[in-house]
Design a protein around this motif. Structure first.
Motif, PDB file in Angstrom:
ATOM      1  N   PRO A   1      39.616  29.708  20.082  1.00 31.77           N
ATOM      2  CA  PRO A   1      39.953  30.307  18.795  1.00 31.77           C
ATOM      3  C   PRO A   1      41.364  29.970  18.314  1.00 31.77           C
ATOM      4  N   ILE A   2      42.332  29.887  19.234  1.00 32.78           N
ATOM      5  CA  ILE A   2      43.717  29.627  18.838  1.00 32.78           C
ATOM      6  C   ILE A   2      43.932  28.213  18.298  1.00 32.78           C
ATOM      7  N   ALA A   3      42.902  27.368  18.358  1.00 35.28           N
ATOM      8  CA  ALA A   3      42.982  26.019  17.804  1.00 35.28           C
ATOM      9  C   ALA A   3      42.628  26.001  16.320  1.00 35.28           C
ATOM     10  N   SER A   4      42.295  27.149  15.754  1.00 32.26           N
ATOM     11  CA  SER A   4      41.877  27.221  14.359  1.00 32.26           C
ATOM     12  C   SER A   4      42.850  28.048  13.531  1.00 32.26           C
ATOM     13  N   GLY A   5      43.133  27.562  12.351  1.00 26.45           N
ATOM     14  CA  GLY A   5      43.993  28.300  11.428  1.00 26.45           C
ATOM     15  C   GLY A   5      43.373  29.600  10.957  1.00 26.45           C
ATOM     16  N   SER A   6      42.062  29.727  11.052  1.00 27.74           N
ATOM     17  CA  SER A   6      41.416  30.963  10.611  1.00 27.74           C
ATOM     18  C   SER A   6      41.549  32.082  11.643  1.00 27.74           C
ATOM     19  N   TYR A   7      41.970  31.731  12.863  1.00 27.04           N
ATOM     20  CA  TYR A   7      42.203  32.731  13.902  1.00 27.04           C
ATOM     21  C   TYR A   7      43.655  33.160  13.804  1.00 27.04           C
ATOM     22  N   ARG A   8      43.873  34.436  13.577  1.00 24.22           N
ATOM     23  CA  ARG A   8      45.227  34.938  13.324  1.00 24.22           C
ATOM     24  C   ARG A   8      45.979  35.220  14.627  1.00 24.22           C
TER      25      ARG A   8
ATOM     26  N   GLY B   1      52.610  15.530  15.389  1.00 25.21           N
ATOM     27  CA  GLY B   1      51.271  15.905  14.957  1.00 25.21           C
ATOM     28  C   GLY B   1      50.163  15.297  15.789  1.00 25.21           C
ATOM     29  N   TYR B   2      50.441  14.983  17.041  1.00 32.19           N
ATOM     30  CA  TYR B   2      49.430  14.401  17.927  1.00 32.19           C
ATOM     31  C   TYR B   2      48.814  15.529  18.746  1.00 32.19           C
ATOM     32  N   ALA B   3      47.811  16.160  18.182  1.00 25.04           N
ATOM     33  CA  ALA B   3      47.234  17.388  18.734  1.00 25.04           C
ATOM     34  C   ALA B   3      46.085  17.087  19.687  1.00 25.04           C
ATOM     35  N   ASP B   4      46.391  16.433  20.811  1.00 25.74           N
ATOM     36  CA  ASP B   4      45.355  16.048  21.766  1.00 25.74           C
ATOM     37  C   ASP B   4      45.125  17.079  22.853  1.00 25.74           C
ATOM     38  N   THR B   5      45.923  18.156  22.872  1.00 25.16           N
ATOM     39  CA  THR B   5      45.763  19.247  23.836  1.00 25.16           C
ATOM     40  C   THR B   5      45.712  20.562  23.062  1.00 25.16           C
TER      41      THR B   5
ATOM     42  N   ALA C   1      49.267  21.554  21.927  1.00 21.32           N
ATOM     43  CA  ALA C   1      49.712  20.792  20.755  1.00 21.32           C
ATOM     44  C   ALA C   1      48.923  21.181  19.510  1.00 21.32           C
ATOM     45  N   ARG C   2      47.633  21.414  19.651  1.00 20.10           N
ATOM     46  CA  ARG C   2      46.808  21.800  18.488  1.00 20.10           C
ATOM     47  C   ARG C   2      47.198  23.179  17.982  1.00 20.10           C
ATOM     48  N   ALA C   3      47.390  24.148  18.881  1.00 23.63           N
ATOM     49  CA  ALA C   3      47.783  25.495  18.454  1.00 23.63           C
ATOM     50  C   ALA C   3      49.154  25.462  17.783  1.00 23.63           C
ATOM     51  N   ALA C   4      50.059  24.630  18.299  1.00 24.54           N
ATOM     52  CA  ALA C   4      51.373  24.483  17.665  1.00 24.54           C
ATOM     53  C   ALA C   4      51.219  23.867  16.278  1.00 24.54           C
ATOM     54  N   ASP C   5      50.367  22.859  16.165  1.00 21.05           N
ATOM     55  CA  ASP C   5      50.097  22.226  14.882  1.00 21.05           C
ATOM     56  C   ASP C   5      49.549  23.240  13.879  1.00 21.05           C
ATOM     57  N   VAL C   6      48.667  24.122  14.350  1.00 22.24           N
ATOM     58  CA  VAL C   6      48.119  25.183  13.498  1.00 22.24           C
ATOM     59  C   VAL C   6      49.237  26.113  13.023  1.00 22.24           C
TER      60      VAL C   6
ATOM     61  N   LEU D   1      52.377  25.430  12.597  1.00 27.89           N
ATOM     62  CA  LEU D   1      53.178  24.730  11.598  1.00 27.89           C
ATOM     63  C   LEU D   1      52.450  24.646  10.259  1.00 27.89           C
ATOM     64  N   LYS D   2      51.177  24.289  10.285  1.00 26.61           N
ATOM     65  CA  LYS D   2      50.450  24.138   9.015  1.00 26.61           C
ATOM     66  C   LYS D   2      50.202  25.467   8.327  1.00 26.61           C
ATOM     67  N   GLU D   3      50.112  26.544   9.107  1.00 28.93           N
ATOM     68  CA  GLU D   3      49.865  27.869   8.544  1.00 28.93           C
ATOM     69  C   GLU D   3      51.169  28.627   8.254  1.00 28.93           C
ATOM     70  N   GLY D   4      52.304  28.034   8.577  1.00 26.89           N
ATOM     71  CA  GLY D   4      53.591  28.681   8.335  1.00 26.89           C
ATOM     72  C   GLY D   4      53.873  29.841   9.279  1.00 26.89           C
ATOM     73  N   ARG D   5      53.290  29.798  10.464  1.00 26.68           N
ATOM     74  CA  ARG D   5      53.503  30.850  11.457  1.00 26.68           C
ATOM     75  C   ARG D   5      54.686  30.492  12.357  1.00 26.68           C
ATOM     76  N   THR D   6      55.225  31.488  13.000  1.00 31.39           N
ATOM     77  CA  THR D   6      56.371  31.274  13.874  1.00 31.39           C
ATOM     78  C   THR D   6      55.964  30.446  15.094  1.00 31.39           C
ATOM     79  N   LEU D   7      56.724  29.378  15.321  1.00 31.23           N
ATOM     80  CA  LEU D   7      56.553  28.524  16.487  1.00 31.23           C
ATOM     81  C   LEU D   7      57.928  28.342  17.118  1.00 31.23           C
ATOM     82  N   VAL D   8      58.060  28.771  18.358  1.00 33.03           N
ATOM     83  CA  VAL D   8      59.321  28.636  19.080  1.00 33.03           C
ATOM     84  C   VAL D   8      59.110  27.659  20.232  1.00 33.03           C
TER      85      VAL D   8
END
Length: 187
Positions: free
Chosen positions: A66-73, A93-97, A100-105, A107-114
């Protein structure tokens, strides 16, 4: 979400997970394969004990989680420690894991990423990847403890870094003594 990647300092991610879980926060944990090995070398807890502290655990190759999808909050994601390989994947933006995909999500959703990079010295490539990730919206929080509070143990240094992560997330804590200049400096 807490991602722990294959850099020295997995105790930072483990302590963050402890603090978040004990504070009643729902946590998702993803360990990279390299992090599993480093956990064995650096920490006194097992992978099973670490996973038991999380609300949900995912393998790094489970790109359907679920955390790989932008629709999952989720509120935020922290990668601690963040290896230079993971930093590079996230920055480019190389989301092969799943990490990396959850981090990409985020960034694209404007959520906090540390991102808590743990490497020294840093090459120009590392620095450029940090800048690229920061420009994309990530917060870069290197694993650099402060010394004004006179730490005497590695755990106190880890608590400082975890406390700074919690500060970025806007969460209250008592993990370290905050800076207050001596009164003679204020005169």
């Amino acid at each position: 979400m807490v991602g722990i990647t294959g850099a020295s300092g997995v105790g930072i991610g483990a302590r963050l997970l402890d603090v978040l879980s004990s504070g009643g926060h729902t946590t998702h944990l993803v360990l990279s394969d390299a992090a599993r090995h480093i956990l064995e070398l650096e920490c006194t807890i097992s992978e099973e004990e670490l996973k038991a502290r999380a609300s949900a655990c995912w393998d790094n190759d489970q790109l359907w989680a679920p955390i790989a999808s932008g629709s999952y909050r989720i509120d935020a994601m922290v990668v601690a420690p963040c290896s230079m390989k993971s930093l590079s994947s996230i920055a480019n933006g190389y989301a092969d894991t799943l990490i990396a995909r959850a981090a990409d999500v985020c960034l694209k959703e404007g959520r906090t990423l540390v991102l808590v990079p743990r490497e020294t010295p840093l090459s120009l490539v590392h620095l450029e990847n940090m800048v690229r990730a920061a420009r994309a919206g990530a917060r870069i929080l290197p694993a650099c403890p402060a010394y004004y509070h006179h730490p005497t143990t590695v755990q106190q240094c880890i608590d400082f870094i975890v406390g700074r992560v919690l500060d970025v997330l806007g969460l209250e804590h008592q993990l370290y003594k905050r800076w207050h200049p001596p009164s003679e400096m204020l005169e």
